[in-house]
Design a protein around this motif. Structure first.
Motif, PDB file in Angstrom:
ATOM      1  N   LEU A   1     -29.314 -24.981 -74.823  1.00 27.80           N
ATOM      2  CA  LEU A   1     -28.973 -24.633 -73.440  1.00 27.80           C
ATOM      3  C   LEU A   1     -30.181 -24.879 -72.534  1.00 27.80           C
ATOM      4  CD1 LEU A   1     -26.969 -21.303 -73.952  1.00 27.80           C
ATOM      5  CD2 LEU A   1     -26.043 -23.544 -73.403  1.00 27.80           C
ATOM      6  N   GLY A   2     -31.360 -24.480 -73.003  1.00 27.32           N
ATOM      7  CA  GLY A   2     -32.586 -24.627 -72.199  1.00 27.32           C
ATOM      8  C   GLY A   2     -32.889 -26.070 -71.874  1.00 27.32           C
ATOM      9  N   ILE A   3     -32.844 -26.950 -72.888  1.00 26.52           N
ATOM     10  CA  ILE A   3     -33.196 -28.342 -72.602  1.00 26.52           C
ATOM     11  C   ILE A   3     -32.112 -29.010 -71.754  1.00 26.52           C
ATOM     12  CG2 ILE A   3     -34.662 -28.592 -74.654  1.00 26.52           C
ATOM     13  CD1 ILE A   3     -32.539 -30.391 -75.870  1.00 26.52           C
ATOM     14  N   SER A   4     -30.863 -28.573 -71.879  1.00 24.71           N
ATOM     15  CA  SER A   4     -29.826 -29.128 -70.999  1.00 24.71           C
ATOM     16  C   SER A   4     -30.175 -28.830 -69.546  1.00 24.71           C
ATOM     17  CB  SER A   4     -28.452 -28.529 -71.319  1.00 24.71           C
ATOM     18  OG  SER A   4     -28.186 -28.628 -72.689  1.00 24.71           O
ATOM     19  N   VAL A   5     -30.587 -27.586 -69.284  1.00 24.15           N
ATOM     20  CA  VAL A   5     -30.956 -27.213 -67.917  1.00 24.15           C
ATOM     21  C   VAL A   5     -32.163 -28.032 -67.461  1.00 24.15           C
ATOM     22  CG1 VAL A   5     -31.784 -25.340 -66.444  1.00 24.15           C
ATOM     23  CG2 VAL A   5     -29.994 -24.891 -68.112  1.00 24.15           C
ATOM     24  N   VAL A   6     -33.157 -28.209 -68.355  1.00 24.72           N
ATOM     25  CA  VAL A   6     -34.356 -28.971 -67.989  1.00 24.72           C
ATOM     26  C   VAL A   6     -33.994 -30.410 -67.636  1.00 24.72           C
ATOM     27  CG1 VAL A   6     -36.507 -29.959 -68.880  1.00 24.72           C
ATOM     28  CG2 VAL A   6     -36.016 -27.543 -69.239  1.00 24.72           C
ATOM     29  N   PHE A   7     -33.119 -31.035 -68.447  1.00 24.49           N
ATOM     30  CA  PHE A   7     -32.789 -32.433 -68.182  1.00 24.49           C
ATOM     31  C   PHE A   7     -31.966 -32.578 -66.895  1.00 24.49           C
ATOM     32  CE2 PHE A   7     -33.819 -33.259 -72.766  1.00 24.49           C
ATOM     33  CZ  PHE A   7     -34.894 -34.087 -72.486  1.00 24.49           C
ATOM     34  N   ILE A   8     -31.058 -31.636 -66.634  1.00 26.42           N
ATOM     35  CA  ILE A   8     -30.312 -31.681 -65.374  1.00 26.42           C
ATOM     36  C   ILE A   8     -31.295 -31.514 -64.211  1.00 26.42           C
ATOM     37  CG2 ILE A   8     -28.633 -30.444 -63.930  1.00 26.42           C
ATOM     38  CD1 ILE A   8     -27.055 -29.859 -66.501  1.00 26.42           C
ATOM     39  N   SER A   9     -32.225 -30.563 -64.360  1.00 27.44           N
ATOM     40  CA  SER A   9     -33.228 -30.333 -63.326  1.00 27.44           C
ATOM     41  C   SER A   9     -34.014 -31.610 -63.046  1.00 27.44           C
ATOM     42  CB  SER A   9     -34.170 -29.216 -63.785  1.00 27.44           C
ATOM     43  OG  SER A   9     -35.460 -29.388 -63.251  1.00 27.44           O
ATOM     44  N   MET A  10     -34.424 -32.286 -64.125  1.00 31.68           N
ATOM     45  CA  MET A  10     -35.229 -33.489 -63.983  1.00 31.68           C
ATOM     46  C   MET A  10     -34.455 -34.562 -63.245  1.00 31.68           C
ATOM     47  SD  MET A  10     -37.698 -34.905 -66.887  1.00 31.68           S
ATOM     48  CE  MET A  10     -36.466 -34.754 -68.148  1.00 31.68           C
ATOM     49  N   HIS A  11     -33.187 -34.752 -63.655  1.00 33.00           N
ATOM     50  CA  HIS A  11     -32.371 -35.762 -62.990  1.00 33.00           C
ATOM     51  C   HIS A  11     -32.215 -35.443 -61.506  1.00 33.00           C
ATOM     52  CE1 HIS A  11     -28.533 -37.499 -61.560  1.00 33.00           C
ATOM     53  NE2 HIS A  11     -29.097 -38.574 -62.050  1.00 33.00           N
ATOM     54  N   GLN A  12     -31.978 -34.158 -61.206  1.00 34.47           N
ATOM     55  CA  GLN A  12     -31.768 -33.779 -59.811  1.00 34.47           C
ATOM     56  C   GLN A  12     -33.049 -33.941 -58.990  1.00 34.47           C
ATOM     57  OE1 GLN A  12     -29.998 -29.876 -59.776  1.00 34.47           O
ATOM     58  NE2 GLN A  12     -27.975 -30.725 -60.145  1.00 34.47           N
ATOM     59  N   PHE A  13     -34.189 -33.620 -59.605  1.00 32.95           N
ATOM     60  CA  PHE A  13     -35.433 -33.702 -58.831  1.00 32.95           C
ATOM     61  C   PHE A  13     -35.761 -35.145 -58.483  1.00 32.95           C
ATOM     62  CE2 PHE A  13     -39.875 -33.773 -57.814  1.00 32.95           C
ATOM     63  CZ  PHE A  13     -40.018 -32.634 -57.044  1.00 32.95           C
TER      64      PHE A  13
ATOM     65  N   ALA B   1     -49.877 -40.238 -59.493  1.00 31.91           N
ATOM     66  CA  ALA B   1     -48.505 -39.718 -59.445  1.00 31.91           C
ATOM     67  C   ALA B   1     -48.615 -38.347 -58.769  1.00 31.91           C
ATOM     68  CB  ALA B   1     -47.919 -39.623 -60.835  1.00 31.91           C
ATOM     69  N   ASP B   2     -48.140 -37.280 -59.379  1.00 35.22           N
ATOM     70  CA  ASP B   2     -48.385 -35.964 -58.779  1.00 35.22           C
ATOM     71  C   ASP B   2     -48.236 -34.808 -59.762  1.00 35.22           C
ATOM     72  OD1 ASP B   2     -45.685 -35.330 -58.961  1.00 35.22           O
ATOM     73  OD2 ASP B   2     -45.279 -36.178 -56.994  1.00 35.22           O
ATOM     74  N   THR B   3     -48.525 -33.622 -59.268  1.00 40.15           N
ATOM     75  CA  THR B   3     -48.574 -32.431 -60.110  1.00 40.15           C
ATOM     76  C   THR B   3     -47.202 -32.095 -60.689  1.00 40.15           C
ATOM     77  OG1 THR B   3     -50.242 -31.687 -58.545  1.00 40.15           O
ATOM     78  CG2 THR B   3     -49.507 -30.093 -60.156  1.00 40.15           C
ATOM     79  N   ILE B   4     -46.151 -32.359 -59.913  1.00 42.28           N
ATOM     80  CA  ILE B   4     -44.803 -32.016 -60.378  1.00 42.28           C
ATOM     81  C   ILE B   4     -44.407 -32.917 -61.550  1.00 42.28           C
ATOM     82  CG2 ILE B   4     -42.365 -31.897 -59.731  1.00 42.28           C
ATOM     83  CD1 ILE B   4     -43.362 -30.022 -57.882  1.00 42.28           C
ATOM     84  N   LEU B   5     -44.731 -34.221 -61.442  1.00 46.38           N
ATOM     85  CA  LEU B   5     -44.426 -35.128 -62.553  1.00 46.38           C
ATOM     86  C   LEU B   5     -45.168 -34.666 -63.798  1.00 46.38           C
ATOM     87  CD1 LEU B   5     -42.906 -37.778 -63.329  1.00 46.38           C
ATOM     88  CD2 LEU B   5     -45.072 -38.947 -63.043  1.00 46.38           C
ATOM     89  N   LYS B   6     -46.408 -34.204 -63.616  1.00 50.40           N
ATOM     90  CA  LYS B   6     -47.196 -33.677 -64.743  1.00 50.40           C
ATOM     91  C   LYS B   6     -46.475 -32.496 -65.387  1.00 50.40           C
ATOM     92  CE  LYS B   6     -51.008 -32.815 -67.221  1.00 50.40           C
ATOM     93  NZ  LYS B   6     -50.253 -32.597 -68.449  1.00 50.40           N
ATOM     94  N   LYS B   7     -45.912 -31.599 -64.569  1.00 50.05           N
ATOM     95  CA  LYS B   7     -45.204 -30.421 -65.086  1.00 50.05           C
ATOM     96  C   LYS B   7     -43.986 -30.851 -65.899  1.00 50.05           C
ATOM     97  CE  LYS B   7     -47.049 -26.683 -64.601  1.00 50.05           C
ATOM     98  NZ  LYS B   7     -47.161 -25.855 -65.805  1.00 50.05           N
ATOM     99  N   TYR B   8     -43.184 -31.774 -65.328  1.00 51.73           N
ATOM    100  CA  TYR B   8     -42.013 -32.253 -66.047  1.00 51.73           C
ATOM    101  C   TYR B   8     -42.422 -32.922 -67.353  1.00 51.73           C
ATOM    102  CZ  TYR B   8     -38.341 -31.266 -62.669  1.00 51.73           C
ATOM    103  OH  TYR B   8     -37.430 -30.627 -61.876  1.00 51.73           O
TER     104      TYR B   8
ATOM    105  N   LEU C   1     -37.854 -23.997 -64.158  1.00 52.15           N
ATOM    106  CA  LEU C   1     -38.403 -22.684 -64.516  1.00 52.15           C
ATOM    107  C   LEU C   1     -37.440 -21.923 -65.430  1.00 52.15           C
ATOM    108  CD1 LEU C   1     -39.981 -19.973 -64.000  1.00 52.15           C
ATOM    109  CD2 LEU C   1     -38.869 -19.879 -61.792  1.00 52.15           C
ATOM    110  N   ILE C   2     -36.151 -21.897 -65.063  1.00 54.07           N
ATOM    111  CA  ILE C   2     -35.162 -21.165 -65.859  1.00 54.07           C
ATOM    112  C   ILE C   2     -34.965 -21.830 -67.223  1.00 54.07           C
ATOM    113  CG2 ILE C   2     -32.720 -20.524 -65.983  1.00 54.07           C
ATOM    114  CD1 ILE C   2     -32.799 -20.403 -62.854  1.00 54.07           C
ATOM    115  N   GLY C   3     -34.896 -23.159 -67.219  1.00 51.00           N
ATOM    116  CA  GLY C   3     -34.685 -23.900 -68.469  1.00 51.00           C
ATOM    117  C   GLY C   3     -35.781 -23.621 -69.482  1.00 51.00           C
ATOM    118  N   ILE C   4     -37.045 -23.656 -69.025  1.00 47.89           N
ATOM    119  CA  ILE C   4     -38.165 -23.389 -69.944  1.00 47.89           C
ATOM    120  C   ILE C   4     -38.077 -21.949 -70.435  1.00 47.89           C
ATOM    121  CG2 ILE C   4     -40.652 -23.487 -70.258  1.00 47.89           C
ATOM    122  CD1 ILE C   4     -40.816 -25.229 -67.748  1.00 47.89           C
TER     123      ILE C   4
END
Lengths: 380, 380
Positions: free
Chosen positions: B335-347, B301-308, B183-186
């Motif tokens: 900065l935004g995409i860095s946060v998104v990619f870290i988020s994705m890896h963590q999720f 798959a699921d809704t979260i994968l769709k969001k990512y 959410l923050i990254g986007i």
């Protein structure tokens, strides 16, 4: 033998090889005892740091006369070192008075000489800090202050890499990501302060600039990590004695710097007390207190906690000034601090700790033996 | 009995109580077989989604005549639903042709009626999607498009909460934090597009606005999650048959919407084909394809994968347009995409998964029995 581990030939348990480099052995022996007190100490350190960092902008504001500093900025560094030396001496005298009969005397010449010999390593961070103080001024010629601020954020990653190399600290993937998030979070906070037209990295592309950036980021990071290393490796020496050496070296290096300036610019710049007022003295005391608190962070906690602490302090200063002066918090600020707080939780969360069965195994096996020190497992 | 678990009186093993609500039982039975194929499918879904989302801005650009849309935006929704119904019918016919002798016929009236009865739940997401299509227009009267975009980011958290409630999905703390980071990254990516003077939340403080925001964020999130729920709970029904029902309901609701507009605004707005060109037809086909791909995301798959997936698609579109048109990437974007990619890896990292010993235990015990379905454990 793999990763410094050897296998017991009888029970096949893993042991740390005695040849494993064991610099902070005294600190690690201490560590196993105090983990319960560690939390309380960390909280105290962070609260103290937040208060001192929070006072800083107020004192800086008060130190200005007609919006300008009347004193030489170089003299502030030297006077700060002197203040820290004085504090260390006072604390040493108090500690010596409280010593019980039979304890090794703190103020005997033999103790002092031995400690000085053992802690000679403290000259390294002292020199690095002195170099850094001069670099700060040079940097401002090459970059605008906003860019300097942005570049400073990279320090946290350099510190982590140095901790891994020098202190053999291990970080989990989540912890590395948390550090990257800390860097990003602080950068987001600062976005508004960047000039409008700033492009991708906000950096001038002059070749020399990259080298300066490298040095500007690496020198203070190395100073912090070597300071932590030097303080922890002689864990048994009183922190006030260690500080006396550290700040003594610091005062000497800064004094040499001032002498250098005198030689180049003439004797006018020698008057280090020129232009100081009550406010600037308070500023120097605050600087000194921050420095002393840092040494407690480095010896009893670590450099990363110090970094998080400074960040939290900056955030609280931002919130407090918004509340007092009726500023609205920008969306950058809110997004930035959210990232910082998530980063903090992830870094210190037990979920993200490096799993280290080896250490537990070794600790259980031979608690009276010296095999058991492993440096810097995901500890905070 | 605790959390729907009962204890075996003989061996004291834990069993899932047969009375535990077991909506996605068919899906869960299927799940245990396909985990190896799941990854390949996920990659295919994400790549397809990225391509379709990437085409979107090009088609939107091509659909404009003199910088404006000549067609009624309401008609696009209806025509998209019709296109999806047609696709579902064509796919059903192809599937029926390929059926082997002895298989339950796909196109018999009894199969159809039974499936229609079982999948009546699909009317719920269809209605919610239709409501959402109308809300989008209303929202633009209350907020400027940048604020609408910013608010839409909150959907990912609402979806996660709904998945927890409706699908009984469990998320670890790291995964919740990863979603907050997404959410923050986007939002960081979108910062530049916000008007300069935007304050803290960028929201007008009219009381009604908060209620509209709530509805605007909740309705499409509920639509996605109920869609996932409805598709997975009747896992044995062909996805094309399920789509036929979903889009059939969708077409009906949208048609009712158009009829409503006709009644209020007069018969002129009934001409739904007015102003369309080849480009707008391609746009409708792209919309339809995205919708169909979504149903594959929700079922397999699921809704979260769709969001990512959508987020990654937006990022790649940004990078591609920067590369093609020579834009510099802003520091926000980086900065935004860095946060998104870290988020994705963590999720999606196995480190952050919810540990679930119960499921394994139950699965091992009675593989031939139906006790073993537990809904939505930290699976992706």
């Amino acid at each position: 033998m793999k990763n410094g581990m050897i296998e017991c030939s009888v029970c096949h348990s893993k042991l740390v090889s005695p040849s494993t480099k064991a610099v902070s052995r005294a600190y690690d022996r201490h560590r196993s005892k105090v983990s319960s007190k560690q939390r309380a100490l960390n909280v105290l350190l962070v609260v103290g740091d937040c208060m001192l960092v929070g006072l800083q902008p107020i004192l800086v504001f008060m130190s200005k006369v007609d919006g300008k500093f009347k004193f030489s900025p170089i003299s502030v560094n030297f006077l700060t070192e002197v203040a820290k030396v004085l504090f260390a001496i006072v604390m040493l005298l108090i500690q010596a008075r409280r010593q019980k009969v039979g304890e090794k005397p703190l103020l005997s010449i033999s103790t002092f000489v031995q400690a000085a010999r053992n802690n000679v390593l403290l000259a390294v961070p002292a020199l690095l800090y002195a170099i850094n103080n001069y670099l700060k001024f040079t940097m401002q010629l090459y970059f605008n202050p906003a860019t300097v601020k942005m570049l400073s954020n990279l320090k946290v990653l350099v510190i982590a890499v140095l901790l891994k190399i020098v202190m053999k600290r291990r970080f989990s993937i989540i912890q590395w990501e948390a550090l990257a998030l800390l860097l990003i979070g602080i950068s987001i906070n600062q976005l508004r302060s960047l000039p409008e037209g700033t492009s991708a990295m906000g950096l001038p592309v002059a070749t020399g600039a990259y080298i300066y950036t490298m040095i500007f980021v690496t020198v203070p990071s190395m100073a912090s990590v070597f300071n932590e290393y030097a303080l922890k490796s002689q864990y048994d020496t009183s922190i006030y004695l260690q500080n006396l050496f550290l700040y003594g070296y610091g005062a000497i290096f800064n004094f040499l710097g001032i002498l250098g300036t005198v030689i180049i610019k003439g004797p006018d710049s020698f008057d280090i007390l020129q232009g100081h007022s009550k406010a600037t003295i308070l500023l120097i005391i605050n600087n000194a207190a921050q420095g002393i608190l840092s040494s407690f962070f480095f010896k009893y906690a670590d450099t990363i906690l110090k970094k998080y602490s400074s960040t939290v302090a900056t955030i609280f200063t931002g919130i407090a000034s918004a509340a007092m002066f009726g500023h609205t918090l920008t969306i950058n600020f809110i997004l930035g601090i959210s990232v910082v707080f998530i980063s903090m939780h992830q870094f210190f969360s037990p979920l993200s700790k490096v799993k280290d069965e080896q250490e537990n195994g070794v600790l259980e096996m031979e608690p009276q033996n010296d095999h058991r020190f492993i440096l810097g497992t995901g500890r905070v």
